[in-house]
Write a protein that holds these residues in place. Structure first.
Motif, PDB file in Angstrom:
ATOM      1  N   LYS A 162       0.854  -1.186   0.000  1.00 45.85           N
ATOM      2  CA  LYS A 162       0.000   0.000   0.000  1.00 45.85           C
ATOM      3  C   LYS A 162       0.895   1.243   0.000  1.00 45.85           C
ATOM      4  O   LYS A 162       2.079   1.188   0.318  1.00 45.85           O
ATOM      5  N   ALA A 163       0.284   2.392  -0.345  1.00 43.22           N
ATOM      6  CA  ALA A 163       1.074   3.613  -0.457  1.00 43.22           C
ATOM      7  C   ALA A 163       0.284   4.838  -0.033  1.00 43.22           C
ATOM      8  O   ALA A 163      -0.954   4.861  -0.082  1.00 43.22           O
ATOM      9  N   PHE A 164       1.042   5.855   0.385  1.00 46.19           N
ATOM     10  CA  PHE A 164       0.557   7.215   0.574  1.00 46.19           C
ATOM     11  C   PHE A 164       1.251   8.091  -0.475  1.00 46.19           C
ATOM     12  O   PHE A 164       2.437   7.885  -0.756  1.00 46.19           O
ATOM     13  N   ILE A 165       0.560   9.075  -1.000  1.00 51.52           N
ATOM     14  CA  ILE A 165       1.219  10.149  -1.734  1.00 51.52           C
ATOM     15  C   ILE A 165       1.235  11.341  -0.791  1.00 51.52           C
ATOM     16  O   ILE A 165       0.216  11.992  -0.569  1.00 51.52           O
ATOM     17  N   THR A 166       2.402  11.598  -0.208  1.00 55.26           N
ATOM     18  CA  THR A 166       2.481  12.601   0.861  1.00 55.26           C
ATOM     19  C   THR A 166       2.907  13.974   0.366  1.00 55.26           C
ATOM     20  O   THR A 166       2.985  14.908   1.163  1.00 55.26           O
ATOM     21  N   GLU A 167       3.199  14.091  -0.923  1.00 51.07           N
ATOM     22  CA  GLU A 167       3.382  15.412  -1.535  1.00 51.07           C
ATOM     23  C   GLU A 167       2.847  15.386  -2.959  1.00 51.07           C
ATOM     24  O   GLU A 167       3.232  14.537  -3.760  1.00 51.07           O
ATOM     25  N   PHE A 168       1.980  16.326  -3.240  1.00 51.48           N
ATOM     26  CA  PHE A 168       1.521  16.638  -4.589  1.00 51.48           C
ATOM     27  C   PHE A 168       0.939  18.034  -4.503  1.00 51.48           C
ATOM     28  O   PHE A 168       0.665  18.550  -3.418  1.00 51.48           O
ATOM     29  N   GLY A 169       0.771  18.673  -5.627  1.00 51.97           N
ATOM     30  CA  GLY A 169       0.218  20.023  -5.578  1.00 51.97           C
ATOM     31  C   GLY A 169       0.063  20.598  -6.964  1.00 51.97           C
ATOM     32  O   GLY A 169       0.481  20.004  -7.966  1.00 51.97           O
ATOM     33  N   GLY A 170      -0.550  21.753  -7.033  1.00 51.09           N
ATOM     34  CA  GLY A 170      -0.746  22.436  -8.296  1.00 51.09           C
ATOM     35  C   GLY A 170      -1.186  23.864  -8.052  1.00 51.09           C
ATOM     36  O   GLY A 170      -1.556  24.240  -6.936  1.00 51.09           O
ATOM     37  N   SER A 171      -1.156  24.659  -9.098  1.00 51.29           N
ATOM     38  CA  SER A 171      -1.574  26.054  -9.015  1.00 51.29           C
ATOM     39  C   SER A 171      -3.069  26.168  -9.274  1.00 51.29           C
ATOM     40  O   SER A 171      -3.789  25.168  -9.364  1.00 51.29           O
ATOM     41  N   ASN A 172      -3.524  27.408  -9.417  1.00 47.77           N
ATOM     42  CA  ASN A 172      -4.956  27.647  -9.640  1.00 47.77           C
ATOM     43  C   ASN A 172      -5.295  27.766 -11.120  1.00 47.77           C
ATOM     44  O   ASN A 172      -6.315  28.341 -11.481  1.00 47.77           O
ATOM     45  N   THR A 173      -4.458  27.198 -11.985  1.00 46.68           N
ATOM     46  CA  THR A 173      -4.730  27.228 -13.419  1.00 46.68           C
ATOM     47  C   THR A 173      -5.735  26.148 -13.791  1.00 46.68           C
ATOM     48  O   THR A 173      -5.946  25.179 -13.057  1.00 46.68           O
ATOM     49  N   THR A 174      -6.328  26.306 -14.959  1.00 43.78           N
ATOM     50  CA  THR A 174      -7.300  25.315 -15.430  1.00 43.78           C
ATOM     51  C   THR A 174      -6.658  23.951 -15.597  1.00 43.78           C
ATOM     52  O   THR A 174      -7.236  22.924 -15.227  1.00 43.78           O
ATOM     53  N   SER A 175      -5.415  23.917 -16.134  1.00 43.09           N
ATOM     54  CA  SER A 175      -4.748  22.628 -16.336  1.00 43.09           C
ATOM     55  C   SER A 175      -4.477  21.935 -15.003  1.00 43.09           C
ATOM     56  O   SER A 175      -4.615  20.711 -14.893  1.00 43.09           O
ATOM     57  N   CYS A 176      -4.117  22.707 -13.989  1.00 46.22           N
ATOM     58  CA  CYS A 176      -3.855  22.092 -12.684  1.00 46.22           C
ATOM     59  C   CYS A 176      -5.137  21.618 -12.013  1.00 46.22           C
ATOM     60  O   CYS A 176      -5.139  20.590 -11.329  1.00 46.22           O
ATOM     61  N   THR A 177      -6.213  22.358 -12.198  1.00 45.40           N
ATOM     62  CA  THR A 177      -7.492  21.896 -11.657  1.00 45.40           C
ATOM     63  C   THR A 177      -7.834  20.526 -12.220  1.00 45.40           C
ATOM     64  O   THR A 177      -8.225  19.605 -11.489  1.00 45.40           O
ATOM     65  N   THR A 178      -7.657  20.370 -13.525  1.00 46.23           N
ATOM     66  CA  THR A 178      -7.945  19.085 -14.165  1.00 46.23           C
ATOM     67  C   THR A 178      -7.037  17.986 -13.625  1.00 46.23           C
ATOM     68  O   THR A 178      -7.501  16.889 -13.299  1.00 46.23           O
ATOM     69  N   MET A 179      -5.757  18.277 -13.511  1.00 47.35           N
ATOM     70  CA  MET A 179      -4.814  17.234 -13.109  1.00 47.35           C
ATOM     71  C   MET A 179      -4.835  16.956 -11.614  1.00 47.35           C
ATOM     72  O   MET A 179      -4.565  15.831 -11.186  1.00 47.35           O
ATOM     73  N   LEU A 180      -5.145  17.960 -10.793  1.00 49.74           N
ATOM     74  CA  LEU A 180      -5.338  17.690  -9.373  1.00 49.74           C
ATOM     75  C   LEU A 180      -6.540  16.779  -9.165  1.00 49.74           C
ATOM     76  O   LEU A 180      -6.487  15.834  -8.368  1.00 49.74           O
ATOM     77  N   ASN A 181      -7.612  17.059  -9.861  1.00 56.38           N
ATOM     78  CA  ASN A 181      -8.750  16.141  -9.817  1.00 56.38           C
ATOM     79  C   ASN A 181      -8.326  14.754 -10.278  1.00 56.38           C
ATOM     80  O   ASN A 181      -8.750  13.737  -9.716  1.00 56.38           O
ATOM     81  N   GLY A 182      -7.453  14.727 -11.290  1.00 54.53           N
ATOM     82  CA  GLY A 182      -7.008  13.448 -11.824  1.00 54.53           C
ATOM     83  C   GLY A 182      -6.223  12.631 -10.828  1.00 54.53           C
ATOM     84  O   GLY A 182      -6.462  11.426 -10.664  1.00 54.53           O
ATOM     85  N   ILE A 183      -5.282  13.248 -10.113  1.00 52.62           N
ATOM     86  CA  ILE A 183      -4.471  12.469  -9.177  1.00 52.62           C
ATOM     87  C   ILE A 183      -5.298  12.037  -7.966  1.00 52.62           C
ATOM     88  O   ILE A 183      -5.149  10.920  -7.459  1.00 52.62           O
ATOM     89  N   LEU A 184      -6.206  12.890  -7.510  1.00 55.03           N
ATOM     90  CA  LEU A 184      -7.055  12.522  -6.377  1.00 55.03           C
ATOM     91  C   LEU A 184      -8.037  11.428  -6.766  1.00 55.03           C
ATOM     92  O   LEU A 184      -8.275  10.490  -5.993  1.00 55.03           O
TER      93      LEU A 184
END
Length: 393
Positions: free
Chosen positions: A284-306
């Protein structure tokens, strides 16, 4: 700011979602305990030991209150420096600066006992010790026998044995063995990690342990690097208590550094190989660091990783990077050095506008915090009973 783990993307197809996937632990990294030592001239000893509450601080209790009570997260990853816990005059090992330890214990107890959440202990040292003045590159690699100034693998085990002994009675403490090891032999990394695991279990602590890989523990680079690839080594770790998970970091910008505002790396594609490795080895794993800015592309990819973590049962927890009381208008990641604030509740951008808490956490990450998380019992790779946050603990 995080440095690149690799400039190469993993080009494997995403794994199919797993219906039984469950996130048990979700929250934020608390960054601030590692502050106050940076030197533009790489002057060894800068900021040590530092002034608590002036040069560095582990948490803001008000920020933890907001995140835990209003945002309903049950996990905080709390950074500290080895050189403050074990001053270089002592050497790495079982002798602690007790004043410093007490400050750290107060922060961990506030999270776990006052607020009822879980806390990851995070030595933010990149598997180095004795000179944090130019982290993440300065300091001697722990266990490097060719460096006479380096702490030994045995000392690292002694340190973790002592830290574990002091928290063994707190089932809500998780032991994160090291932040982002890099540029070292993977055999040495595994030897250090195994010494820490052995020290923890010898101390009688049954707490959950999370172990990082090499190459900044990047998920996208897990199978890269030939013989040194983390995928060739981390499965060799042995935990007699059977309560060991893997610690992964994954940023979404072009070089996986978490320093750019544009998100260009698809998380499902880049995590496919490490997820397959976790599945193969039943880890099993934790992802203990990830992040993104408030851009449209980051919104899409943050949703994607979560969403990806929620759909693949190899992932049981996550912490976003980063909150903390000392960021001010500075940003911990993902802004091309622009001062857009942090994930700390109440923080502001340099122009007085909304911070990343307002523009990234609340509209994007907050929506992916599961309504039910584990709030009681020992943290475990198997998870525990899920429930909405209890009103009182």
């Amino acid at each position: 700011m995080k440095l690149p783990a690799s400039n190469a993307a993993v080009c494997a197809a995403a794994l199919l979602p797993v219906a039984s996937a469950t996130i048990y632990y979700a929250g934020v990294a608390q960054s601030g305990g590692e502050f106050g030592v940076w030197s533009a001239t790489s002057t060894k000893g800068t900021g040590l030991p530092g002034r608590f509450g002036v040069d560095y601080q582990f948490i803001s209790t008000a920020g933890v209150d907001t995140m835990t009570d209003q945002n309903k997260v049950n996990l905080h990853r709390v950074a500290f420096l080895l050189e403050r816990m074990c001053p270089p005059s002592y050497g790495l090992g079982a002798k602690f600066n007790e004043t410093h330890f007490d400050y750290y214990k107060q922060a961990i107890n506030y999270i776990t006992k006052t607020k009822g959440a879980y806390a990851i202990l995070d030595p933010h040292n990149y598997m180095r010790y004795n000179d944090p003045s130019s982290q993440p590159m300065s300091g001697s690699v722990i266990g490097n026998s060719s460096d006479p100034t380096a702490a030994t693998t045995a000392q690292f085990g002694e340190f973790w044995g002592e830290l574990a002994r002091r928290f063994a009675d707190n089932e809500k403490v998780i032991f994160g063995l090291m932040n982002e090891p890099h540029d070292m032999p993977s055999a040495l990394l595994v030897a250090n990690l195994q010494a820490a695991i052995d020290g923890i279990r010898k101390a009688g602590a049954k707490n959950l342990i999370i172990a990082p890989g090499n190459s900044w523990t990047g998920g996208h680079s897990w199978t890269q690097g030939g013989a040194e690839a983390s995928s060739n080594w981390l499965q060799k770790l042995v935990d007699p208590a059977g309560n060991l998970a893997i610690d992964i970091h994954e940023y979404l910008d072009v070089d996986f550094s978490g320093s750019h505002a544009a998100c260009q790396q698809d998380p499902a594609t880049n995590l496919a190989n490490v997820t397959a490795w976790l599945r193969e080895h039943k880890l099993k794993a934790f992802i203990t660091e990830f992040g993104g800015s408030n851009t449209t592309s980051c919104t899409t990819m943050l949703n994607g990783i979560l969403d990806y973590m929620a759909q693949n049962d190899e992932y049981i927890g996550w912490t976003a990077w980063a909150a903390g009381p000392f960021w001010g208008s500075n940003s911990p990641c993902c802004t091309d050095s622009k001062q857009w604030g942090s994930l700390e509740p109440g923080s502001k951008a340099a122009d007085g506008g909304p911070s990343l808490y307002d523009t990234v956490w609340l509209p994007v990450i907050q929506k992916k915090v599961p309504a039910k998380l584990q709030w009681r019992g020992m943290a475990s790779v198997k998870g525990g009973r899920l429930e909405e946050k209890p009103q009182k603990h």
